[in-house]
Write a protein that holds these residues in place. Structure first.
Motif, PDB file in Angstrom:
ATOM      1  N   MET A   1       6.908   4.753   3.651  1.00 31.96           N
ATOM      2  CA  MET A   1       7.913   4.139   4.559  1.00 31.96           C
ATOM      3  C   MET A   1       9.112   3.745   3.972  1.00 31.96           C
ATOM      4  SD  MET A   1       7.660   1.716   7.523  1.00 31.96           S
ATOM      5  CE  MET A   1       5.969   2.521   8.915  1.00 31.96           C
TER       6      MET A   1
ATOM      7  N   THR B   1       7.054  12.776  15.233  1.00 31.45           N
ATOM      8  CA  THR B   1       5.777  13.235  14.004  1.00 31.45           C
ATOM      9  C   THR B   1       6.628  15.034  14.446  1.00 31.45           C
ATOM     10  OG1 THR B   1       4.597  13.452  16.317  1.00 31.45           O
ATOM     11  CG2 THR B   1       4.318  12.078  14.018  1.00 31.45           C
TER      12      THR B   1
ATOM     13  N   ALA C   1       0.800   3.826   2.320  1.00 29.76           N
ATOM     14  CA  ALA C   1       1.711   4.338   3.372  1.00 29.76           C
ATOM     15  C   ALA C   1       2.803   3.477   3.332  1.00 29.76           C
ATOM     16  CB  ALA C   1       0.926   3.524   4.443  1.00 29.76           C
ATOM     17  N   ILE C   2       2.830   2.480   3.189  1.00 28.32           N
ATOM     18  CA  ILE C   2       4.676   1.400   3.141  1.00 28.32           C
ATOM     19  C   ILE C   2       4.524   1.677   2.284  1.00 28.32           C
ATOM     20  CG2 ILE C   2       5.183  -0.531   3.272  1.00 28.32           C
ATOM     21  CD1 ILE C   2       3.575  -0.912   5.746  1.00 28.32           C
TER      22      ILE C   2
ATOM     23  N   ALA D   1       7.017   9.107  12.443  1.00 23.02           N
ATOM     24  CA  ALA D   1       7.203   7.967  14.581  1.00 23.02           C
ATOM     25  C   ALA D   1       7.356   7.104  14.188  1.00 23.02           C
ATOM     26  CB  ALA D   1       5.082   7.986  14.267  1.00 23.02           C
TER      27      ALA D   1
ATOM     28  N   GLN E   1     -15.342  15.359   4.360  1.00 25.31           N
ATOM     29  CA  GLN E   1     -14.728  15.468   5.493  1.00 25.31           C
ATOM     30  C   GLN E   1     -14.409  17.157   6.088  1.00 25.31           C
ATOM     31  OE1 GLN E   1     -13.306  13.607   2.434  1.00 25.31           O
ATOM     32  NE2 GLN E   1     -13.625  16.139   2.109  1.00 25.31           N
TER      33      GLN E   1
ATOM     34  N   GLY F   1       1.011  -0.990   0.124  1.00 27.12           N
ATOM     35  CA  GLY F   1       0.380   0.099  -0.231  1.00 27.12           C
ATOM     36  C   GLY F   1       0.858   1.129  -0.030  1.00 27.12           C
TER      37      GLY F   1
ATOM     38  N   HIS G   1      -0.679  13.021   2.262  1.00 28.30           N
ATOM     39  CA  HIS G   1      -1.105  11.835   3.404  1.00 28.30           C
ATOM     40  C   HIS G   1      -0.761  11.864   4.609  1.00 28.30           C
ATOM     41  CE1 HIS G   1      -2.260   7.459   3.871  1.00 28.30           C
ATOM     42  NE2 HIS G   1      -3.213   8.181   3.717  1.00 28.30           N
ATOM     43  N   TYR G   2      -1.302  11.057   5.632  1.00 32.30           N
ATOM     44  CA  TYR G   2      -0.960  10.974   6.656  1.00 32.30           C
ATOM     45  C   TYR G   2       0.694   9.602   6.960  1.00 32.30           C
ATOM     46  CZ  TYR G   2      -3.963   7.371   7.551  1.00 32.30           C
ATOM     47  OH  TYR G   2      -4.239   6.087   7.195  1.00 32.30           O
TER      48      TYR G   2
ATOM     49  N   LYS H   1       3.250  11.212   8.060  1.00 34.81           N
ATOM     50  CA  LYS H   1       3.900  11.857   9.940  1.00 34.81           C
ATOM     51  C   LYS H   1       4.021  10.337  10.271  1.00 34.81           C
ATOM     52  CE  LYS H   1       1.757  14.627  12.526  1.00 34.81           C
ATOM     53  NZ  LYS H   1       0.597  16.072  12.836  1.00 34.81           N
ATOM     54  N   LYS H   2       3.017   9.463   9.595  1.00 37.41           N
ATOM     55  CA  LYS H   2       3.833   8.177  10.818  1.00 37.41           C
ATOM     56  C   LYS H   2       4.358   7.169  10.232  1.00 37.41           C
ATOM     57  CE  LYS H   2      -1.011   5.989  10.930  1.00 37.41           C
ATOM     58  NZ  LYS H   2      -2.279   4.414  11.286  1.00 37.41           N
TER      59      LYS H   2
ATOM     60  N   THR I   1      -5.012  14.183  -1.218  1.00 39.55           N
ATOM     61  CA  THR I   1      -5.937  12.744  -0.943  1.00 39.55           C
ATOM     62  C   THR I   1      -7.366  13.983  -0.883  1.00 39.55           C
ATOM     63  OG1 THR I   1      -4.988  12.065   0.341  1.00 39.55           O
ATOM     64  CG2 THR I   1      -6.765  11.139   0.814  1.00 39.55           C
TER      65      THR I   1
END
Lengths: 583, 583
Positions: free
Chosen positions: B246, B294, B242-243, B288, B546, B240, B280-281, B284-285, B337
């Motif tokens: 990362m 963060t 997010a990974i 962390a 949102q 995905g 996209h968050y 930040k993830k 997003t």
């Protein structure tokens, strides 16, 4: 380039057929299919005419389906001969009039897949038809991997599907023993097909209501089996054991040093992680990725069976503290990758309690034994762990990927990972948003890994998993008993294996009289790779090998494949001896 | 509990049918199927008798399949009426005589799935049949999610499959606009079915030869589209975006501070990452998780369209340096997003070059536009990035999960992540082990995400993706033109959207005359959630909402669904007005 002429090998006989059976058996479906494929172009004109007649008939005949008479039932499922050479992806749904070609295309794919499934379980087919990378890249009889600007016909796409399977490895074959994950569970397969069709995302209840609840219930059931009171706690399915283990390190750090989340590792002292020298490399990978550094992942010594020596853990904790480092986390392995060793969890838990450390149990491989009343004692003490990795896609035969990270303390996963993204996790939704899982994960989108597992559990019951696990352990004991005193074999460690891992050297006759020493070691080191290479070339079976510590290459046999029987174990041994005899 | 009586709702009419069509249309297959299910128990005896006769005939009739005559071809694909109430998972392959029940079971599942596929594209069915978590947990008309010790019959399993789909969300429905990932691509679906059947693992060429090569070729093609010379570089498919993001942070850190891998973050100075406040968050993830914290992820200001202001980046870099921190990494978002904004990559790249920073482009959502000659200019400068995230499972309609991390420098992924696990990545294999991918990944096992994408590319060609993307952008411009001056609408930002994201407030008549101020803001903030809740209850369509920054809840419309047409856009607007008129 657009083409209406299939350029590939679908029409040829499958080279994976080791024995050519007489054409009157049911095993020849795919082969027969190949035949019709070649004929297909010729008879298409005729059949297309037939089709359109049939089509008219079908439409006219849709009188009252409520009657459910048999002719209608058959009609709705009939695969018609379709000329895919003039059809393209753009002709399928959502295209206008796309329904019929869509169904026919999917049924054609299913025909390919069910033929593959049948062959997978057929011992007369090979496990694989090996080719070197350069051979496949150059194009095998027209199997062309290159992508182009123009679309290809659906006929070519179907040929590509067949070729992809043909040159792959049948991981469900009864004689595939190469990985911890093996087998092809039919219920799990059906579950994956459904999951792909639903094509949704685990991050919110909103778009995955059923799957989110299935995940919640299944994780609770797993926590009950671990022995946490009332199955309380938390968890997630993650994309594999390495990521699950990474979660455990992250939440341990968050538990003891929550300020690292905002301030980074500089807010913490020098933190140290402990794991067995036999443990999975993902703990070290997590150490590197999360900013601990691999030097701060301290490897623990093991006994000759590969189990952590608790006294060594305590000594290394004391040593680290004396150096001014802060011990944080201990990983106990339940079923190590190579030896299948189970670390003594209770003794490790005593030490963790004494020094106030996070205890993680990596049961990626061995967690399944919790399902077996006979074998679950090997994980005794697991209820004292703070977190557990358990991969149903290994010992329990669930299709890849299916790995759970389970956590005893509720809320800590969210505390560690939450970023409260307002666009996704709106607090003002109309349903109870505590069911949304996305903010607990390091992923955003998350694949639905739960359904196949849930469905298998429904279909087998806990007792079905238990029977599978007991059978695999019986089989590996059969292998152990067969070779422990057999001429030409040496066991890597003594005694009955704890898991299904049986580790052994095959000693070819030429080495049997040779005195132990460097020359023998060097020669023996080359035996397993040579046998493995020949095994893959002949395609008859597959088993893994590797060195470990100062031990030269040896075979690691594992059994997680539900299709394997004693005769397959016998076959493996015969094959090793056949291939290795003259080395 | 074992049961031979299906306890669920398969026999009832699907509540997702918004309109009850006359039973003479082809849309009633599943419903009809439900009917036969109820009848099934009664007529089974008769059919079973029939079956065994047929079976004898079939076996006797297998004379010479080489002739490929039509009767034989039909026979091999015939679904026979099977009594699944007395069959269990243990009766399927690899069980003795398991072949026939296995094929019949899979065909029955396929019948359920193809019916679902047909309904997915049928506008007369609902997008979802909403239930609250407690309702589903209590058991809907016998749909019981609980797991038990004893197996359930295959008949019950089939009912469970139907119910799972019934209470789910049709993410491929032409009126599902809720996520960046939507649609149900038939080729992609076929690809996933094949992938599940092959059930293998990307970590070695040994067990995934074809898939590993497909991944390599596809990544190269993607790098060519990015514009890196000759498509050189590296990459992986990850679970995905997010990974993937990362990964980008990890390799940036490894590039500048390789010693962090072994020594941890304490070996580096205080490192700072930069990303848009609209990004996209997951950045930040990653901050962390990887030990940056963060607070060391500095958010960049954007213009009113949500694009990073380059001068703000430079000012914040200078500020960080003055504080003694070390700027490391800049993320430029290509398709944010919420707004669908494209950061000005070239201007950001200038600054990165000036200060020697890693430039990552998060094109998870917008990367697909590289396929469009008309829209790819929005990513201009991407060829200057060091790494790129690009999710084919978003804009390109590939089924979940399919995300690529692409890296310009070859070898750095392996350098960053390699742990050289001897048991998996033996150097003495018989083939060129540089094809093994496992040591580049933070995962160990890795799901095969490539095949469906490769197959779609083959089937559509690059031009097929281009047409899809251009069409989606046209549709969103249609929506924009429709509502920009329409009474009761306010746009969140001015001008034609860069991506398919159209962000707007619907102002109910009761608020239209109200002066701007806190009261109006509070009321307006509640409008979108209320409409969304009613929309989900009625199940007619789904769109996201949102807040963003100081802007109260607004709708974010996105189009990535190939099934959507202008009429569906019209429907959405009608539905918002119908549900929101009296608020």
């Amino acid at each position: 380039m657009a083409t209406s002429e299939p350029r590939a090998t679908g029409g040829d006989q499958d080279p994976n057929s080791a024995n050519l059976r007489p054409p009157s058996t049911t095993y020849e479906y795919a082969w027969m299919h190949g035949c019709t494929r070649k004929l297909g172009m010729k008879i298409c004109g005729f059949l297309q005419k037939n089709n359109s007649l049939e089509e008219k008939g079908r439409l006219a005949g849709q009188k009252n389906l409520l009657s459910c008479d048999n002719s209608d039932r058959d009609a709705r499922f009939r695969r018609t001969e379709t000329d895919f050479s003039n059809l393209f992806a753009r002709d399928l749904l959502p295209a206008k009039n796309g329904e019929e070609p869509t169904i026919q295309f999917l049924l054609e794919v299913v025909d390919i897949l069910t033929n593959y499934v049948k062959k997978t379980f057929d011992r007369s087919t090979k496990v694989l038809d090996f080719h070197h990378p350069h051979q496949l890249l150059e194009g095998m009889e027209g199997f062309n991997l290159e992508l182009s600007d123009q679309p290809e016909s659906l006929e070519q796409i179907l040929v590509d599907c067949r070729d992809t399977l043909k040159y792959g490895v049948r991981t469900g074959h009864p004689r595939f023993f190469n990985q911890l994950s093996s087998g092809l569970d039919i219920i799990g397969l059906a579950g994956e097909w459904l999951t792909s069709t639903a094509n949704t995302n685990m991050f919110t209840y909103e778009i995955a209501p059923v799957f989110v609840l299935m995940e919640q219930l299944t994780l609770k059931k797993m926590r009950e089996m671990i022995g946490w009171p009332s199955g309380e706690g938390d968890g997630l399915f993650s994309p594999g054991g390495a990521i699950s283990n990474m979660y455990s390190v992250m939440i341990a750090r968050y538990k003891y040093f929550p300020e690292v989340k905002t301030k980074g590792m500089s807010a913490a002292p020098r933190l140290v992680l402990f794991t067995s020298e036999h443990s999975h490399y993902s703990i070290k990978k997590a150490g590197a990725a999360l900013g601990f550094g691999t030097e701060n992942v301290i490897l623990l010594s093991t006994d000759e069976r590969g189990r952590v020596i608790p006294a060594d853990l305590e000594a290394k904790i004391i040593d680290a503290k004396q150096k001014g480092y802060v011990p944080l986390f201990v990983n106990a392995t339940a079923g190590s990758t190579v030896y299948g060793a189970f670390d003594p969890i209770n003794e490790i838990a005593d030490i963790c309690e004494k020094y106030n450390l996070w205890l993680h149990v990596d049961g990626a491989w061995g967690g399944g034994l919790l399902m077996s009343r006979k074998h679950r004692h090997k994980l005794s003490g697991i209820e004292r762990a703070n977190s557990v990795t358990w991969n149903p896609h290994k010992m329990m035969g669930v299709p890849l990927q299916c790995s759970a990270i389970l956590v005893r303390e509720k809320g800590i996963l969210a505390g560690c990972n939450s970023m409260c993204a307002g666009y996704l996790f709106q607090p003002d939704k109309q349903y109870d948003v505590t069911y949304d899982t996305g903010d607990k994960a390091i992923q955003c989108g998350r694949h639905v890994d739960i359904f196949k597992f849930w469905l298998m559990w429904k279909a087998k019951g806990t007792i079905g998993f238990e029977q599978h696990i007991d059978k695999c352990l019986d089989l590996s004991q059969y292998l152990y008993n067969k070779i422990k005193n057999r001429e030409g074999y040496e066991m890597v460690f003594d005694g009955v294996p704890q898991h299904t891992n049986v580790c052994f050297w095959y000693i070819p006759p030429s080495l049997r009289g040779m005195p132990h020493g460097d020359e023998r070691r060097e020669k023996l080191h080359r035996v397993a790779p040579k046998i493995k290479a020949m095994m893959m070339e002949s395609g008859t079976t597959m088993v893994g090998y590797q060195p470990q510590g100062n031990k030269v290459n040896f075979f690691r046999m594992v059994v997680s494949n539900p299709a394997a029987t004693q005769s397959d174990i016998d076959f493996l041994i015969d094959e090793i001896e056949r291939l290795g005899h003259d080395l």
